[in-house]
Design an enzyme around this catalytic site. Sequence first.
Site, mmCIF file in Angstrom:
data_model
loop_
_atom_site.group_PDB
_atom_site.id
_atom_site.type_symbol
_atom_site.label_atom_id
_atom_site.label_comp_id
_atom_site.label_asym_id
_atom_site.label_seq_id
_atom_site.Cartn_x
_atom_site.Cartn_y
_atom_site.Cartn_z
ATOM 1 N NE ARG A 50 -2.620 -1.646 3.276
ATOM 2 C CZ ARG A 50 -3.168 -1.682 4.489
ATOM 3 N NH1 ARG A 50 -4.197 -0.900 4.775
ATOM 4 N NH2 ARG A 50 -2.677 -2.478 5.418
ATOM 5 C CG ASN A 85 -3.296 -7.694 18.110
ATOM 6 O OD1 ASN A 85 -2.504 -7.268 18.935
ATOM 7 N ND2 ASN A 85 -2.964 -8.563 17.172
ATOM 8 N NE ARG A 142 27.215 22.793 -5.347
ATOM 9 C CZ ARG A 142 27.878 22.815 -6.502
ATOM 10 N NH1 ARG A 142 27.986 23.955 -7.189
ATOM 11 N NH2 ARG A 142 28.436 21.730 -6.973
ATOM 12 C CB ALA A 161 28.604 42.874 -6.340
ATOM 13 C CG ASN A 180 35.125 25.673 -9.747
ATOM 14 O OD1 ASN A 180 34.420 26.125 -10.642
ATOM 15 N ND2 ASN A 180 34.660 24.876 -8.817
#
Length: 483
Positions: free
Chosen positions: A18, A176, A339, A386, A392
């Site tokens: 389910r 139960n 990150r 800025a 990289n």
Amino acid sequence: MTDPRLAVIVLAAGEGTRMRSKRAKVLHPIAGLPMIAHVLTTARHLEPAYVEVVVRHQRDEVSAAVIEFADDAIVVDQDEVPGTGRAVELAVQALPADFDGDVVVVSGDVPLLDAVTLGALVEQHRAAAASATVLSAVLDDATGYGRIVRDASGAVTAIVEHKDADETVLAITEVNSGSYVFAASALRELLPRIGTANAQGEKYLTDVVALLRESAAPVAAVPVAENWRVAGVNDRAQLAEQAARLNAMIVRGHQLNGVTVHDPATTWIDLTVSIGEDTELWPNTRLAGATTIERDAVIGPDTTLVDCEVGEGAIVKRTDATLAVIRAYATVGPFAYLRPGTELGGGGKIGAFVETKNARIGRSSKVPHLSYIGDTEVGEGSNIGAGTITANYDGVNKHRTTVGSHVRTGSHNVFVAPVTIGDGAYSGAGAVIRKDVPAGALAMSVAPQRNLDGWVLTNRPGSAAAEAAAAAEGGAGTDPSGA
């Protein structure tokens, strides 16, 4: 202290159809941990001599999770015979032959069942010298649950599964929960006698109760005080319900420990997160994994931190961060993306629309605006202008950029790694830095500016720009709008 007369069996062999998932049901997470981890934690808090987990569906994945969260647990494989009775039978066979204590049986998909409730069940079982004790619940709607059948004196006579019940039994509201305590001797004697002649063709563990009553052995059923503690998770809707309930408890626990949570309904905190006193959490904040937050921090709104460290007094708002370290009194955001491998020094700043990755930014250094800083080391007290980009990646390998201390870089710089900017150096606006910059130097890459007079009038005749230019040439102070 370990109880040498206690064993716990966790049933985790079911497919969980389910859930409609390729993931085993017991591996679905709640509060940052798979459901089976919550159940195993509860089991270990009872300090039993043995913990066993019965597996079958996605056996390897479930077993790996079991070992991760309870490396001393015994993994038992269920065979082709279906049913909880067979699962427990195999688990009992895996116990030492001389074990003659009590066996707690719980389901791997009941994540909120706690050790206090189970411990009390064991105590009542032993106090009554019962052969079996069932943890029950009284429900307004008992559809789908096995019913607890009692005689006129209130003694338990049987547990009847919903599909096997007649109208009289279906009217019973005590059900139960699927959690039990049995005498190990009773299980060893009776489980081999149970068959599969029932509506589901399974070997029911609950049939042990009827066999015990036939021999006049004492059987008890103890209703749980809070029904939600024994609620199983069979589909995604139930998973969400239990996750929300657990999260509400986690949030409240932090509130009682001195954390201000401005909107508990939109604040989600994993069980594994730690938060210091006087921290403030603003709406739409998610704290996940091994995140730790020191005192007096301000987190949110609209912030997700996964496996992060946040220092005392730091401010992190509208930020998505994973595996990042934010030191004391630093500020992050709004709209920052940190990150893995990001480390921001004390008093430093990662500002609006800045992305960082594998970057160590030193104490009091700032990356205030619109920049990508990857594979970079920045010293202390530096300011990154800025629109700066650390280029990289050369298409094959990643390279590092090193920026010294007290450096001032101009707006819209590109640092083509590998490159080093010395301490105290400056760079001009728009510079593309391809070579190392010595300490204290000014780096520029300025091409001569060329102005082509009359270009607009020649190439865009009749345009609004041409009309404005013509008006401007007509005399100083002329308003091109004609006003």
